[in-house]
Design a protein around this motif. Sequence first.
Motif, mmCIF file in Angstrom:
data_model
loop_
_atom_site.group_PDB
_atom_site.id
_atom_site.type_symbol
_atom_site.label_atom_id
_atom_site.label_comp_id
_atom_site.label_asym_id
_atom_site.label_seq_id
_atom_site.Cartn_x
_atom_site.Cartn_y
_atom_site.Cartn_z
ATOM 1 N N SER A 165 0.808 -1.218 0.000
ATOM 2 C CA SER A 165 0.000 0.000 0.000
ATOM 3 C C SER A 165 0.845 1.274 0.000
ATOM 4 N N LEU A 166 2.156 1.122 -0.006
ATOM 5 C CA LEU A 166 3.026 2.300 0.038
ATOM 6 C C LEU A 166 2.785 3.213 -1.162
ATOM 7 N N GLN A 167 2.818 4.527 -0.889
ATOM 8 C CA GLN A 167 2.737 5.539 -1.944
ATOM 9 C C GLN A 167 3.862 6.538 -1.738
ATOM 10 N N PRO A 168 4.822 6.628 -2.654
ATOM 11 C CA PRO A 168 4.936 5.796 -3.852
ATOM 12 C C PRO A 168 5.255 4.344 -3.498
ATOM 13 N N GLN A 169 4.964 3.426 -4.422
ATOM 14 C CA GLN A 169 5.259 2.026 -4.182
ATOM 15 C C GLN A 169 6.767 1.820 -4.056
ATOM 16 N N HIS A 170 7.139 0.900 -3.182
ATOM 17 C CA HIS A 170 8.566 0.690 -2.972
ATOM 18 C C HIS A 170 9.180 0.028 -4.206
ATOM 19 N N GLN A 171 10.410 0.395 -4.495
ATOM 20 C CA GLN A 171 11.135 -0.119 -5.660
ATOM 21 C C GLN A 171 12.306 -1.010 -5.256
ATOM 22 N N TYR A 172 12.661 -0.986 -3.986
ATOM 23 C CA TYR A 172 13.833 -1.718 -3.489
ATOM 24 C C TYR A 172 13.727 -1.763 -1.966
ATOM 25 N N VAL A 173 14.657 -2.449 -1.367
ATOM 26 C CA VAL A 173 14.768 -2.445 0.099
ATOM 27 C C VAL A 173 16.237 -2.305 0.482
ATOM 28 N N PRO A 174 16.534 -1.690 1.630
ATOM 29 C CA PRO A 174 15.559 -1.127 2.561
ATOM 30 C C PRO A 174 14.853 0.089 1.965
ATOM 31 N N TRP A 175 13.633 0.298 2.415
ATOM 32 C CA TRP A 175 12.826 1.432 1.993
ATOM 33 C C TRP A 175 12.346 2.114 3.264
ATOM 34 N N VAL A 176 12.614 3.397 3.411
ATOM 35 C CA VAL A 176 12.244 4.082 4.653
ATOM 36 C C VAL A 176 11.226 5.179 4.388
ATOM 37 N N THR A 177 10.373 5.384 5.371
ATOM 38 C CA THR A 177 9.509 6.567 5.387
ATOM 39 C C THR A 177 9.797 7.324 6.676
ATOM 40 N N ASN A 209 8.002 10.127 9.015
ATOM 41 C CA ASN A 209 6.681 10.738 9.223
ATOM 42 C C ASN A 209 5.741 10.417 8.063
ATOM 43 N N GLY A 210 5.838 9.179 7.574
ATOM 44 C CA GLY A 210 4.946 8.689 6.530
ATOM 45 C C GLY A 210 5.316 9.085 5.120
ATOM 46 N N VAL A 211 6.445 9.756 4.946
ATOM 47 C CA VAL A 211 6.842 10.283 3.634
ATOM 48 C C VAL A 211 8.123 9.585 3.157
ATOM 49 N N HIS A 212 8.176 9.319 1.847
ATOM 50 C CA HIS A 212 9.401 8.784 1.250
ATOM 51 C C HIS A 212 9.770 9.609 0.027
ATOM 52 N N THR A 213 11.049 9.980 -0.050
ATOM 53 C CA THR A 213 11.615 10.577 -1.261
ATOM 54 C C THR A 213 12.971 9.929 -1.500
ATOM 55 N N GLU A 214 13.472 10.028 -2.726
ATOM 56 C CA GLU A 214 14.786 9.470 -3.020
ATOM 57 C C GLU A 214 15.878 10.192 -2.235
ATOM 58 N N ASP A 215 15.736 11.499 -2.099
ATOM 59 C CA ASP A 215 16.726 12.260 -1.331
ATOM 60 C C ASP A 215 16.727 11.806 0.119
ATOM 61 N N MET A 216 15.555 11.600 0.683
ATOM 62 C CA MET A 216 15.435 11.133 2.063
ATOM 63 C C MET A 216 16.077 9.755 2.228
ATOM 64 N N GLU A 217 15.834 8.879 1.273
ATOM 65 C CA GLU A 217 16.407 7.533 1.337
ATOM 66 C C GLU A 217 17.934 7.594 1.319
ATOM 67 N N GLN A 218 18.481 8.415 0.450
ATOM 68 C CA GLN A 218 19.933 8.537 0.361
ATOM 69 C C GLN A 218 20.515 9.099 1.654
ATOM 70 N N GLN A 219 19.833 10.100 2.231
ATOM 71 C CA GLN A 219 20.290 10.653 3.504
ATOM 72 C C GLN A 219 20.252 9.595 4.602
ATOM 73 N N ALA A 220 19.161 8.819 4.637
ATOM 74 C CA ALA A 220 19.003 7.801 5.676
ATOM 75 C C ALA A 220 20.104 6.762 5.601
#
Length: 247
Positions: A197-209, A211-222
Motif C-alpha cells: 500500500s506504500l505511496q509511492p510504491q517501494h522499488q527496493y529495500v531497505p525502503w524508509v519513510t 513521518n509517513g513520507v518517502h523521497t529518493e533524497d530522504m532515502e539517500q540521507q538515511a
Amino acid sequence: MYVSLVLSTILIFYVHGGFAVDCPKSSAQWCENANIAQACGVTEQCNKYVWKIRDDNDRVNLTVYYETLCPDCRQFISTQVWNAYQSILSILNISFVPYGNAHEVYQPETKLYQFYCQHGADECFGNLIHSCLIFIYRNTTQHLPFIYCTESTEGDVETVAVQCAEKTSIDYSKVSACVQSRLGNQLQHLNAVQTDSLQPQHQYVPWVTVNGVHTEDMEQQAEKDLVGLICKTYKGSNPPAKCQKYL
C-alpha cells in the motif's frame, strides 16, 4: 504594544554575564522555557507534565521496510538504525515491516497465505520470526536488539534466532509458537498489505519513510547518515546532544 506586554510579563536583565528571568504572573507561561520554569520553581513539573508530553508528540516516526536476508537491509539495520537507536531514541519512534520484495498467494483450501521471498524460503522464515517477535515484544527496546543481532549475524536462520533470543532476553518458545500458528501467517499478511500500500510504491529495500513520507533524497540521507536526517527533521524541544552538530 506586543513588546511592552512581553517586557511587563517577563523581566529579563543581564546579571554577571548571564540572563536572569522573573517568574510571570500567569501560570500558563511558566513552562515556556527552562529559564522561566527555574525562576518559577516548577522545572520538575514542567518536565513531567508539559515538556515530556510535547517531546513525545514531536518524535520523528521512522518506518523501515525490509527483508531479513537482504544484504543492504542487514547493513542498514546493523549500522544506521542501530546507531540511531543507541544515540537518539528519545526523539524517535522506529517501526519495522519485515516483508520487502516478497509476494503472497492466498490458499483457499487452508485459508492461509503462501509467501515467496526474494532470497528464498529461509528469508520467508526469517521475516515470519521478526513479525511474531515484533507483535509479542512490542516495545522497541525489547525487539530492536534482537533484530540487530539477527541482521548482523551470519548462519542458519533459526540457529541465529535462538542464539540472539538468549542474548537479548527473548523467550524464543513464544516466538516459535507464533511462527507456526495462523496468527503468524496473518501478521505476515498484514505486513504484505502495508508494504504493497506504500505511496509511492517501494522499488527496493531497505525502503524508509519518515513521518509517513518517502523521497529518493530522504532515502539517500538515511542510508548515509540516519541520525543526521532524524535530527534535522525533529521539531521538538530539548534535542539530544548527538543532534547539536546538525542544528
